[in-house]
Write a protein that holds these residues in place. Sequence first.
Motif, PDB file in Angstrom:
ATOM      1  N   GLU A 107      -5.139  -0.341  10.605  1.00 39.90           N
ATOM      2  CA  GLU A 107      -3.719  -0.692  10.592  1.00 39.90           C
ATOM      3  C   GLU A 107      -2.920   0.320   9.783  1.00 39.90           C
ATOM      4  O   GLU A 107      -3.304   0.703   8.672  1.00 39.90           O
ATOM      5  N   ASN A 108      -1.816   0.745  10.312  1.00 43.42           N
ATOM      6  CA  ASN A 108      -0.972   1.728   9.617  1.00 43.42           C
ATOM      7  C   ASN A 108      -0.426   1.154   8.309  1.00 43.42           C
ATOM      8  O   ASN A 108      -0.185  -0.055   8.190  1.00 43.42           O
ATOM      9  N   GLY A 109      -0.223   2.048   7.347  1.00 42.38           N
ATOM     10  CA  GLY A 109       0.377   1.638   6.076  1.00 42.38           C
ATOM     11  C   GLY A 109      -0.488   0.725   5.238  1.00 42.38           C
ATOM     12  O   GLY A 109       0.043  -0.081   4.466  1.00 42.38           O
ATOM     13  N   THR A 110      -1.825   0.878   5.375  1.00 41.67           N
ATOM     14  CA  THR A 110      -2.751  -0.005   4.662  1.00 41.67           C
ATOM     15  C   THR A 110      -3.764   0.829   3.890  1.00 41.67           C
ATOM     16  O   THR A 110      -4.905   1.004   4.326  1.00 41.67           O
ATOM     17  N   PRO A 111      -3.397   1.374   2.752  1.00 41.08           N
ATOM     18  CA  PRO A 111      -4.320   2.231   1.998  1.00 41.08           C
ATOM     19  C   PRO A 111      -5.441   1.434   1.322  1.00 41.08           C
ATOM     20  O   PRO A 111      -5.285   0.249   1.023  1.00 41.08           O
ATOM     21  N   HIS A 112      -6.561   2.119   1.103  1.00 42.61           N
ATOM     22  CA  HIS A 112      -7.643   1.513   0.323  1.00 42.61           C
ATOM     23  C   HIS A 112      -7.570   1.943  -1.145  1.00 42.61           C
ATOM     24  O   HIS A 112      -8.163   1.307  -2.017  1.00 42.61           O
ATOM     25  N   THR A 113      -6.834   3.024  -1.422  1.00 42.76           N
ATOM     26  CA  THR A 113      -6.709   3.532  -2.785  1.00 42.76           C
ATOM     27  C   THR A 113      -5.258   3.912  -3.047  1.00 42.76           C
ATOM     28  O   THR A 113      -4.644   4.620  -2.249  1.00 42.76           O
ATOM     29  N   ILE A 114      -4.725   3.440  -4.163  1.00 48.52           N
ATOM     30  CA  ILE A 114      -3.368   3.826  -4.573  1.00 48.52           C
ATOM     31  C   ILE A 114      -3.423   4.389  -5.979  1.00 48.52           C
ATOM     32  O   ILE A 114      -3.946   3.752  -6.905  1.00 48.52           O
ATOM     33  N   ILE A 115      -2.894   5.592  -6.133  1.00 45.97           N
ATOM     34  CA  ILE A 115      -2.790   6.244  -7.444  1.00 45.97           C
ATOM     35  C   ILE A 115      -1.349   6.105  -7.899  1.00 45.97           C
ATOM     36  O   ILE A 115      -0.422   6.502  -7.182  1.00 45.97           O
ATOM     37  N   VAL A 116      -1.144   5.549  -9.085  1.00 48.10           N
ATOM     38  CA  VAL A 116       0.215   5.315  -9.574  1.00 48.10           C
ATOM     39  C   VAL A 116       0.493   6.204 -10.784  1.00 48.10           C
ATOM     40  O   VAL A 116      -0.325   6.311 -11.688  1.00 48.10           O
ATOM     41  N   THR A 117       1.635   6.866 -10.751  1.00 48.24           N
ATOM     42  CA  THR A 117       2.018   7.784 -11.817  1.00 48.24           C
ATOM     43  C   THR A 117       3.487   7.570 -12.175  1.00 48.24           C
ATOM     44  O   THR A 117       4.177   6.769 -11.546  1.00 48.24           O
ATOM     45  N   GLY A 118       3.964   8.306 -13.200  1.00 45.69           N
ATOM     46  CA  GLY A 118       5.279   8.007 -13.739  1.00 45.69           C
ATOM     47  C   GLY A 118       6.454   8.713 -13.115  1.00 45.69           C
ATOM     48  O   GLY A 118       7.591   8.269 -13.258  1.00 45.69           O
TER      49      GLY A 118
ATOM     50  N   ALA B 220       4.826   2.863   8.599  1.00 50.14           N
ATOM     51  CA  ALA B 220       4.746   2.140   9.870  1.00 50.14           C
ATOM     52  C   ALA B 220       4.067   2.960  10.968  1.00 50.14           C
ATOM     53  O   ALA B 220       3.563   2.396  11.953  1.00 50.14           O
ATOM     54  N   SER B 221       4.034   4.267  10.781  1.00 50.93           N
ATOM     55  CA  SER B 221       3.538   5.139  11.856  1.00 50.93           C
ATOM     56  C   SER B 221       2.287   5.940  11.495  1.00 50.93           C
ATOM     57  O   SER B 221       1.807   6.713  12.322  1.00 50.93           O
ATOM     58  N   HIS B 222       1.748   5.756  10.277  1.00 47.31           N
ATOM     59  CA  HIS B 222       0.594   6.561   9.867  1.00 47.31           C
ATOM     60  C   HIS B 222      -0.523   5.711   9.252  1.00 47.31           C
ATOM     61  O   HIS B 222      -0.241   4.759   8.514  1.00 47.31           O
ATOM     62  N   ARG B 223      -1.747   6.101   9.578  1.00 48.49           N
ATOM     63  CA  ARG B 223      -2.900   5.533   8.880  1.00 48.49           C
ATOM     64  C   ARG B 223      -3.029   6.261   7.551  1.00 48.49           C
ATOM     65  O   ARG B 223      -2.978   7.495   7.492  1.00 48.49           O
ATOM     66  N   THR B 224      -3.193   5.501   6.509  1.00 47.98           N
ATOM     67  CA  THR B 224      -3.234   6.062   5.164  1.00 47.98           C
ATOM     68  C   THR B 224      -4.413   5.470   4.395  1.00 47.98           C
ATOM     69  O   THR B 224      -4.502   4.244   4.252  1.00 47.98           O
TER      70      THR B 224
END
Length: 275
Positions: free
Chosen positions: A144-155, A195-199
């Motif tokens: 599903e598009n727009g459904t990451p398994h890893t998110i890196i958060v920075t400032g 909405a348009s990319h697998r991430t």
Amino acid sequence: MAQTRPARPARPATATTASHASKAKTKKRARGGGEDGDNSRSKRRKPVQGHGDDDLDLDLDLAAGLNKKIGLLDSMLLADHLAQKTRRFGSDLTPVELSALDISPNAITDSSSFSKPRALENLPAFLEAHAGGKPKTLGDAPEENGTPHTIIVTGAGLRAAELARAVRKYQSKDITVGKLFAKHIKIEETKKFLASHRTGVAVGTPVRLNDLAESGELKLDKLERLVVDASHIDQKKRGIMDMRETMIPLARWLSRTEFKVKYTDPERPLQLLFY
């Protein structure tokens, strides 16, 4: 003829006179703080060795842009560090609101055994070390598009762009690293991208991530790990947890209800890592 009276001999100093002189001198010294006139009570105390700012700066490597202390903290110390920062910058929040932002030590994955410097070039190695023995899965993505398994958060957006370049190895023809930050990217553009990319791997800033999650464009049901870019510092020696404008949004992002439920899920826990 008038007689000249002999001069009266000088009276010897008595014990009483000497005592008065001694007391006067003592009072003078007390007022002046010593013979040189310094008032010792007005002097600032010197910091105890090992607790001054210079000693704290030993953990900061400005050339590398790193706070080396973060990598040494275990889960318990990181949870305490987060709580202290949240209360420092959330002074306008109620005790109930602050408590809701707390993260349990059990929610944090201990990464203190990772021995390499937490610089950009070592980020892929860090991710792979915490990929459950399956480093190749970092290059995959949910269907599903727009459904990451890893998110890196920075400032900051500029730092997010650097992190996105550092993890480009997980990008392919069909899978794109998500750039979920405000630097030169309008939120509507980001929504269209999701909405348009697998991430598989995405990089973002706390406010933008929260906004995208609230809108529903960023889907979090397949998320496996959250990585906080915690060791990075700028030229003013500030990291993501050292400024109110980033620390409080970070605390709100990490304490989302769906995350807190998953942090301690025995079957499919959500990893919370501090890089």
